[in-house]
Design a protein around this motif. Structure first.
Motif, PDB file in Angstrom:
ATOM      1  N   LEU A  69       0.868  -1.172   0.000  1.00 20.06           N
ATOM      2  CA  LEU A  69       0.000   0.000   0.000  1.00 20.06           C
ATOM      3  C   LEU A  69       0.913   1.232   0.000  1.00 20.06           C
ATOM      4  CD1 LEU A  69      -2.879  -0.993   2.447  1.00 20.06           C
ATOM      5  CD2 LEU A  69      -3.003  -0.724  -0.033  1.00 20.06           C
ATOM      6  N   TYR A  70       1.398   1.574  -1.222  1.00 21.51           N
ATOM      7  CA  TYR A  70       2.467   2.543  -1.357  1.00 21.51           C
ATOM      8  C   TYR A  70       2.050   3.971  -1.018  1.00 21.51           C
ATOM      9  CZ  TYR A  70       4.180  -1.492  -3.926  1.00 21.51           C
ATOM     10  OH  TYR A  70       4.534  -2.757  -4.280  1.00 21.51           O
ATOM     11  N   GLY A  71       0.824   4.308  -1.366  1.00 23.48           N
ATOM     12  CA  GLY A  71       0.366   5.652  -1.047  1.00 23.48           C
ATOM     13  C   GLY A  71       0.357   5.871   0.459  1.00 23.48           C
ATOM     14  N   ALA A 155      11.667  -5.197  -6.453  1.00 26.69           N
ATOM     15  CA  ALA A 155      10.631  -5.845  -7.272  1.00 26.69           C
ATOM     16  C   ALA A 155       9.293  -5.530  -6.619  1.00 26.69           C
ATOM     17  CB  ALA A 155      10.874  -7.347  -7.333  1.00 26.69           C
ATOM     18  N   LEU A 156       8.599  -4.525  -7.133  1.00 27.60           N
ATOM     19  CA  LEU A 156       7.385  -4.030  -6.505  1.00 27.60           C
ATOM     20  C   LEU A 156       6.132  -4.471  -7.249  1.00 27.60           C
ATOM     21  CD1 LEU A 156       8.644  -0.401  -5.837  1.00 27.60           C
ATOM     22  CD2 LEU A 156       8.616  -2.318  -4.231  1.00 27.60           C
ATOM     23  N   GLU A 157       5.079  -4.752  -6.478  1.00 24.70           N
ATOM     24  CA  GLU A 157       3.789  -5.116  -7.053  1.00 24.70           C
ATOM     25  C   GLU A 157       2.938  -3.865  -7.223  1.00 24.70           C
ATOM     26  OE1 GLU A 157       2.903  -8.093  -8.048  1.00 24.70           O
ATOM     27  OE2 GLU A 157       4.762  -9.044  -7.397  1.00 24.70           O
ATOM     28  N   PRO A 158       2.018  -3.863  -8.194  1.00 22.31           N
ATOM     29  CA  PRO A 158       1.120  -2.707  -8.351  1.00 22.31           C
ATOM     30  C   PRO A 158       0.295  -2.483  -7.088  1.00 22.31           C
ATOM     31  CG  PRO A 158       1.025  -4.129 -10.274  1.00 22.31           C
ATOM     32  CD  PRO A 158       1.801  -4.884  -9.233  1.00 22.31           C
ATOM     33  N   ASP A 159      -0.091  -1.247  -6.868  1.00 20.65           N
ATOM     34  CA  ASP A 159      -0.912  -0.914  -5.707  1.00 20.65           C
ATOM     35  C   ASP A 159      -2.191  -1.756  -5.713  1.00 20.65           C
ATOM     36  OD1 ASP A 159      -3.038   0.742  -4.166  1.00 20.65           O
ATOM     37  OD2 ASP A 159      -1.148   1.717  -3.679  1.00 20.65           O
ATOM     38  N   TRP A 164      -8.948   3.759  -3.727  1.00 19.59           N
ATOM     39  CA  TRP A 164      -9.205   3.867  -2.298  1.00 19.59           C
ATOM     40  C   TRP A 164      -7.938   4.246  -1.540  1.00 19.59           C
ATOM     41  CZ3 TRP A 164     -13.928   4.740  -1.512  1.00 19.59           C
ATOM     42  CH2 TRP A 164     -14.918   4.069  -2.235  1.00 19.59           C
ATOM     43  N   ASP A 165      -6.813   3.707  -1.975  1.00 19.43           N
ATOM     44  CA  ASP A 165      -5.534   4.062  -1.372  1.00 19.43           C
ATOM     45  C   ASP A 165      -5.278   5.557  -1.552  1.00 19.43           C
ATOM     46  OD1 ASP A 165      -3.043   4.014  -0.235  1.00 19.43           O
ATOM     47  OD2 ASP A 165      -2.127   2.669  -1.691  1.00 19.43           O
ATOM     48  N   SER A 166      -5.516   6.066  -2.763  1.00 19.10           N
ATOM     49  CA  SER A 166      -5.314   7.488  -3.037  1.00 19.10           C
ATOM     50  C   SER A 166      -6.275   8.360  -2.236  1.00 19.10           C
ATOM     51  CB  SER A 166      -5.493   7.763  -4.534  1.00 19.10           C
ATOM     52  OG  SER A 166      -4.544   7.060  -5.296  1.00 19.10           O
ATOM     53  N   THR A 167      -7.525   7.916  -2.130  1.00 17.45           N
ATOM     54  CA  THR A 167      -8.518   8.679  -1.361  1.00 17.45           C
ATOM     55  C   THR A 167      -8.111   8.780   0.105  1.00 17.45           C
ATOM     56  OG1 THR A 167     -10.316   7.988  -2.841  1.00 17.45           O
ATOM     57  CG2 THR A 167     -10.936   8.783  -0.648  1.00 17.45           C
ATOM     58  N   TRP A 190     -11.644  12.306   9.231  1.00 20.69           N
ATOM     59  CA  TRP A 190     -11.155  11.053   9.830  1.00 20.69           C
ATOM     60  C   TRP A 190     -12.263  10.008   9.892  1.00 20.69           C
ATOM     61  CZ3 TRP A 190      -6.426  10.357   9.327  1.00 20.69           C
ATOM     62  CH2 TRP A 190      -5.460  11.306   9.630  1.00 20.69           C
ATOM     63  N   VAL A 191     -13.502  10.447  10.099  1.00 19.90           N
ATOM     64  CA  VAL A 191     -14.627   9.496  10.092  1.00 19.90           C
ATOM     65  C   VAL A 191     -14.730   8.827   8.726  1.00 19.90           C
ATOM     66  CG1 VAL A 191     -17.143   9.292  10.165  1.00 19.90           C
ATOM     67  CG2 VAL A 191     -15.952  10.633  11.920  1.00 19.90           C
ATOM     68  N   VAL A 192     -14.661   9.626   7.647  1.00 22.36           N
ATOM     69  CA  VAL A 192     -14.731   9.088   6.286  1.00 22.36           C
ATOM     70  C   VAL A 192     -13.551   8.153   6.017  1.00 22.36           C
ATOM     71  CG1 VAL A 192     -14.671   9.688   3.829  1.00 22.36           C
ATOM     72  CG2 VAL A 192     -15.977  11.108   5.438  1.00 22.36           C
ATOM     73  N   ILE A 193     -12.356   8.585   6.377  1.00 18.28           N
ATOM     74  CA  ILE A 193     -11.143   7.783   6.162  1.00 18.28           C
ATOM     75  C   ILE A 193     -11.232   6.449   6.885  1.00 18.28           C
ATOM     76  CG2 ILE A 193      -8.651   7.673   6.631  1.00 18.28           C
ATOM     77  CD1 ILE A 193      -8.779  10.841   6.428  1.00 18.28           C
TER      78      ILE A 193
END
Length: 250
Positions: A69-71, A155-159, A164-167, A190-193
């Motif tokens: 979860l890079y973001g 060697a990284l995997e796609p997100d 949702w990670d970006s949000t 924070w409630v939404v997150i």
């Protein structure tokens, strides 16, 4: 035991009977505990929350790298700096008379600007999160290799969940900035997150984090209520002070 093993999400502290069973790691348990302490004390407007926050984000950065979860990993780097700044801002007088930062609402102009920037940032990050993080990871490895680290290219995997990670990432940045300035809206974000986080972490199989964010959801809701009341009280005191000042100068 090797010291590095304590930071491995596969180093199990306890097996929790959730679903088919969940092995909670040491780093996850300790990071979760400090995260809960951080948010609880923040909801109580206690500056000590920033100390717990610094420990929490450091441990979570390691976890997020391991579960791709890079973001959110990048977010921990921002949080570290924001916790340092927040600690400073909450303890620094805002005027020569010694007044401290007070809980209040954003005005309409700032609210509209914040919403527009958030939507744009979420869209851009959803598109570019993988290439950005991959480039950043390679730059970091190349930099360490210049000093003789001799690390292989990552060697990284796609997100796993780019939108949702970006949000979560963008809204968390905005919420943390608003918290350092004591704006009530930070708790609403924070409630939404936390609602989104519960689903994402459960889908990734990180059940302890999912449970933690379910708890944080209730703390954030309570923080919203408390800070709304505090902001109302502060506004009333400011209005009374303005009336008194007008009477003195009349």
């Amino acid at each position: 035991m090797d010291f590095a093993a304590w930071f491995d999400i596969n180093n199990t502290l306890v097996n929790i009977p959730i679903g088919d069973g969940y092995a909670m790691s040491w780093i996850e348990a300790i990071g979760t505990a400090f995260g809960l302490l951080c948010i609880w004390y923040a909801s109580q407007e206690k500056t000590i929350n920033y100390l717990f926050g610094l420990i929490n984000v450091t441990l979570f950065a390691v976890i997020f790298f391991q579960i791709q979860l890079y973001g959110l990993l990048l977010l921990q780097l921002f949080f570290f700096c924001a916790n340092v700044y927040g600690w400073y801002a909450w303890t620094r007088p805002t005027s020569d008379s010694g007044d401290m930062l007070e809980v209040r609402w954003l005005n309409k102009q700032k609210l509209a600007f914040t919403a527009a920037v958030s939507v744009l940032a979420i869209g851009l990050m959803t598109i570019y999160i993988d290439p950005f993080f991959f480039a950043l990871a390679n730059i970091a490895v190349d930099g360490l290799n210049m000093f003789g680290a001799e690390l292989a290219s990552p060697a990284l995997e796609p997100d796993a969940f780019p939108f949702w990670d970006s949000t979560m990432t963008v809204l968390s940045v905005v919420a943390q900035i608003l918290m350092t300035r004591k704006y009530v809206e930070n708790w609403i974000l924070w409630v939404v997150i936390n609602v989104i986080s519960v689903g994402v972490y459960a889908a990734q199989g990180v059940y302890a984090l999912s449970i933690e964010y379910a708890i944080l959801l209730f703390i954030a809701a309570n923080g919203t209520r408390q800070w709304m009341n505090t902001a109302k009280s502060n506004k009333a005191k400011q209005s009374q002070a303005d009336v008194t000042a007008e009477e003195v100068t009349a």
